[in-house]
Structure formats: structure tokens, C-alpha cells
Write a protein that holds these residues in place. Sequence first.
Motif, PDB file in Angstrom:
ATOM      1  N   ALA A 212       0.952  -1.195  -0.042  1.00  0.00           N
ATOM      2  CA  ALA A 212      -0.088   0.009   0.015  1.00  0.00           C
ATOM      3  C   ALA A 212       0.808   1.230   0.086  1.00  0.00           C
ATOM      4  O   ALA A 212       0.488   2.341  -0.552  1.00  0.00           O
ATOM      5  CB  ALA A 212      -1.054   0.033   1.134  1.00  0.00           C
ATOM      6  N   LEU A 213       1.901   1.323   0.578  1.00  0.00           N
ATOM      7  CA  LEU A 213       2.826   2.427   0.667  1.00  0.00           C
ATOM      8  C   LEU A 213       3.526   2.670  -0.933  1.00  0.00           C
ATOM      9  O   LEU A 213       3.731   3.944  -1.036  1.00  0.00           O
ATOM     10  CB  LEU A 213       4.127   1.889   1.509  1.00  0.00           C
ATOM     11  CG  LEU A 213       5.098   3.021   1.656  1.00  0.00           C
ATOM     12  CD1 LEU A 213       4.664   4.539   2.260  1.00  0.00           C
ATOM     13  CD2 LEU A 213       6.635   2.612   2.175  1.00  0.00           C
ATOM     14  N   ALA A 223      -0.433   5.917   6.984  1.00  0.00           N
ATOM     15  CA  ALA A 223      -0.915   5.808   8.213  1.00  0.00           C
ATOM     16  C   ALA A 223      -1.268   4.407   8.375  1.00  0.00           C
ATOM     17  O   ALA A 223      -2.402   3.846   7.781  1.00  0.00           O
ATOM     18  CB  ALA A 223      -2.060   6.854   8.670  1.00  0.00           C
ATOM     19  N   GLY A 224      -0.656   3.744   9.261  1.00  0.00           N
ATOM     20  CA  GLY A 224      -0.876   2.291   9.597  1.00  0.00           C
ATOM     21  C   GLY A 224      -1.687   2.246  10.853  1.00  0.00           C
ATOM     22  O   GLY A 224      -2.284   3.389  11.507  1.00  0.00           O
ATOM     23  N   VAL A 225      -2.260   1.103  11.420  1.00  0.00           N
ATOM     24  CA  VAL A 225      -3.094   0.930  12.417  1.00  0.00           C
ATOM     25  C   VAL A 225      -2.599   0.139  13.629  1.00  0.00           C
ATOM     26  O   VAL A 225      -3.087  -0.240  14.355  1.00  0.00           O
ATOM     27  CB  VAL A 225      -4.509   0.442  12.114  1.00  0.00           C
ATOM     28  CG1 VAL A 225      -5.392   1.214  11.161  1.00  0.00           C
ATOM     29  CG2 VAL A 225      -4.398  -1.180  11.400  1.00  0.00           C
ATOM     30  N   ALA A 229       4.424  -0.888  13.367  1.00  0.00           N
ATOM     31  CA  ALA A 229       4.580  -1.991  12.445  1.00  0.00           C
ATOM     32  C   ALA A 229       4.290  -1.238  10.988  1.00  0.00           C
ATOM     33  O   ALA A 229       4.234  -2.004  10.078  1.00  0.00           O
ATOM     34  CB  ALA A 229       3.233  -2.875  12.631  1.00  0.00           C
ATOM     35  N   GLN A 230       4.227   0.043  11.043  1.00  0.00           N
ATOM     36  CA  GLN A 230       4.056   0.819   9.820  1.00  0.00           C
ATOM     37  C   GLN A 230       5.572   0.459   8.959  1.00  0.00           C
ATOM     38  O   GLN A 230       6.596   0.494   9.493  1.00  0.00           O
ATOM     39  CB  GLN A 230       4.009   2.212  10.126  1.00  0.00           C
ATOM     40  CG  GLN A 230       4.908   2.982  10.319  1.00  0.00           C
ATOM     41  CD  GLN A 230       5.023   3.195  11.921  1.00  0.00           C
ATOM     42  OE1 GLN A 230       4.634   2.072  12.669  1.00  0.00           O
ATOM     43  NE2 GLN A 230       5.602   4.024  12.394  1.00  0.00           N
ATOM     44  N   PRO A 231       5.517   0.554   7.758  1.00  0.00           N
ATOM     45  CA  PRO A 231       6.902   0.420   6.826  1.00  0.00           C
ATOM     46  C   PRO A 231       7.668   1.749   7.092  1.00  0.00           C
ATOM     47  O   PRO A 231       7.219   2.555   7.394  1.00  0.00           O
ATOM     48  CB  PRO A 231       6.355   0.274   5.218  1.00  0.00           C
ATOM     49  CG  PRO A 231       4.996   0.753   5.467  1.00  0.00           C
ATOM     50  CD  PRO A 231       4.335   0.815   6.837  1.00  0.00           C
ATOM     51  N   ARG A 238       5.943  10.365   4.460  1.00  0.00           N
ATOM     52  CA  ARG A 238       5.995  10.255   5.913  1.00  0.00           C
ATOM     53  C   ARG A 238       5.134   9.052   6.301  1.00  0.00           C
ATOM     54  O   ARG A 238       3.875   8.681   5.745  1.00  0.00           O
ATOM     55  CB  ARG A 238       5.171  11.397   6.493  1.00  0.00           C
ATOM     56  CG  ARG A 238       5.658  12.689   6.309  1.00  0.00           C
ATOM     57  CD  ARG A 238       4.836  14.016   7.159  1.00  0.00           C
ATOM     58  NE  ARG A 238       3.764  14.165   6.356  1.00  0.00           N
ATOM     59  CZ  ARG A 238       2.448  13.723   7.012  1.00  0.00           C
ATOM     60  NH1 ARG A 238       2.402  13.252   7.894  1.00  0.00           N
ATOM     61  NH2 ARG A 238       1.312  14.071   6.275  1.00  0.00           N
ATOM     62  N   THR A 239       5.693   8.074   7.223  1.00  0.00           N
ATOM     63  CA  THR A 239       5.031   6.945   7.721  1.00  0.00           C
ATOM     64  C   THR A 239       4.675   7.088   9.205  1.00  0.00           C
ATOM     65  O   THR A 239       5.712   7.313  10.079  1.00  0.00           O
ATOM     66  CB  THR A 239       5.620   5.571   7.243  1.00  0.00           C
ATOM     67  OG1 THR A 239       6.993   5.425   7.793  1.00  0.00           O
ATOM     68  CG2 THR A 239       5.731   5.653   5.690  1.00  0.00           C
TER      69      THR A 239
END
Length: 296
Positions: A212-213, A223-225, A229-231, A238-239
Motif C-alpha cells: 500500500a505504501l 498511516a498504519g493501524v 508496524a508501519q513500513p 511520511r509513515t
Amino acid sequence: MRAAVVTSFGGPEAVEIVEVETPEPGAGEVRIKVAAAALNPVDAGVRVGAFGGAGRRLGLGWDIAGTVDAVGAGADRQVGEEVVALHYGMGAELGSHAEYIVVPASAVAKAPTTVDTVHAATLPLNALAAAQALDLLSLDPGQSLVVTGAAGALGGFAVRLAAHRGVTVTGVARPADEEFVRSLGAAHFSTGEVAAGGADAVLDAAQLGERALAWVRDGGAFAGVIPGAQPASVRGVRTAAVEVAADGARLAELVRLVDDGVLTLRVAETFALADAAKAHARLAEGGTRGRLVLAP
């Protein structure tokens, strides 16, 4: 009072209903008589030991809908108020899958007036997480956002909230969910093929990670949830990942959106507190459209 807890990790059978002391509110806290509390995947994670805590009693349940029945010193709430709240439950000995729960008064908002208590119980955790994830992305009206897991609880709220703010949303979900995702306000729909670099931002509720990135433009936002654990950042993207926080004032804004008809709350099935293990088994089966709710 009765509460659902785990004292050893495992499948749905690990969920126990125990008798414990009814908690008392301290300064700045309120006690809520729980009328309904939604079941979330995080509860299954606690049950199987995904977050640690071996050898301890761990409570279950984050969402709360019920009635204030005791108020601590300095807490700006009234006994008898119908309310909703988020209980941040990671590592707590008791959660909202209980007959009573104590939370900070700052976590509480008046309940919606246009839905019943069972539906109200589906709002706090996922709607707050969606709103706070959108805060991380900081999008302006007219910008583009891809939401993965767009038919799920968190993803569905994210689609609706972003579209309501004027963001152009592409929802990613299974083919059978297209009509529903578009009904939330998604301008575009995909089953998983999105142009590389084609979006200003991605909210990755389905945890697709680096796949998805790649859909985010250079210098965009992701933005992860799951915290941590975000890449890793690439191409100036920006992650970050949302770690939901209790916020009564923000929850009150979301309640108003429910009462205004902007947010729709979905319930698939209701279980008695005594049947919490059955609810966990149903959650493990998957395929529900709407939330599973425990009603003490």
C-alpha cells in the motif's frame, strides 16, 4: 460484579467469566454501568497473548455504552447520564466486558440520541482510531486518499469521515463490498490494484504494508493501524501508525456525526456477557457485516 477475562492464553475457550470487586471511581473518574460493549480484534489478540501479560489476569473490552452510576471527586459528569466512552484496555486487569467499568471523566461523551445502546457501543474505538489516523495524514479537501480494508469497522469510519471532509477517497475491499463502500462516500473503488504513486495518502486498515505504501506519491503520507508496524519511509513519504487515545471531546464530535446521520453504526449480533466465549468464536469465524456486541 461479573467480568470477562483471560488468565491463560488460547482460543475462545480461554475467556472466563469471573466474579470480582466492583471498582470505585477515584478523583476525576466515573463508574459506568455497562449496557453494551463491542468485541474487537484487539480482544482476540489479548486472548491469544499477542500483547504479552502471561501469568496475569487480563481484562477484555474497550468500547463502552452505558449509564454513569458513580462519580469521583472533580469529575464533571452526572449520575444517570447515558454515555459512551473508550477504555484504553491494553494490559488492564479489567475491561469493558464487565458489568461496571471505571474510566477518566475526560474519556466520556454523552451517548447518541438517535441509536440504541447496542449500536452506540460500536462507536468509540474504531471511530476514534479512524479520526486520529486521519489527523496523522493531515489531508486538505480535494486531496486523495486510499483506504484499505474500507468495508471494515475502522476503514469504514475512515472512508466516511474523509469523504465528509471533502477528501477524494478510493476504497479498497472485496468485490462484494463495492456498493457498501461507495455508499460511505468513496469516489472510487478497487479490489487491490491502485496506481503506484497515485494518491496523496494511504490509510492502511487492512495492514497491507509496503504494497500500500507504493500507492502514495512522493512526499505523501501513510498511516498504519498497528503502532510500530508501519513500513519505513521511502521517497519522502511520511509513515506513522495510529495508537488510539481516549478523548471525550473528540468522541462527542463523533456522536454528533452519528446524530446528524453522517456516521452509520452497524451491529451483526448481540451476545450476553455470559456468552463472551461464543462471541469470540463468532469473531474468529470472520465474515460478519457489522459488529459483535456484548450486553451485560
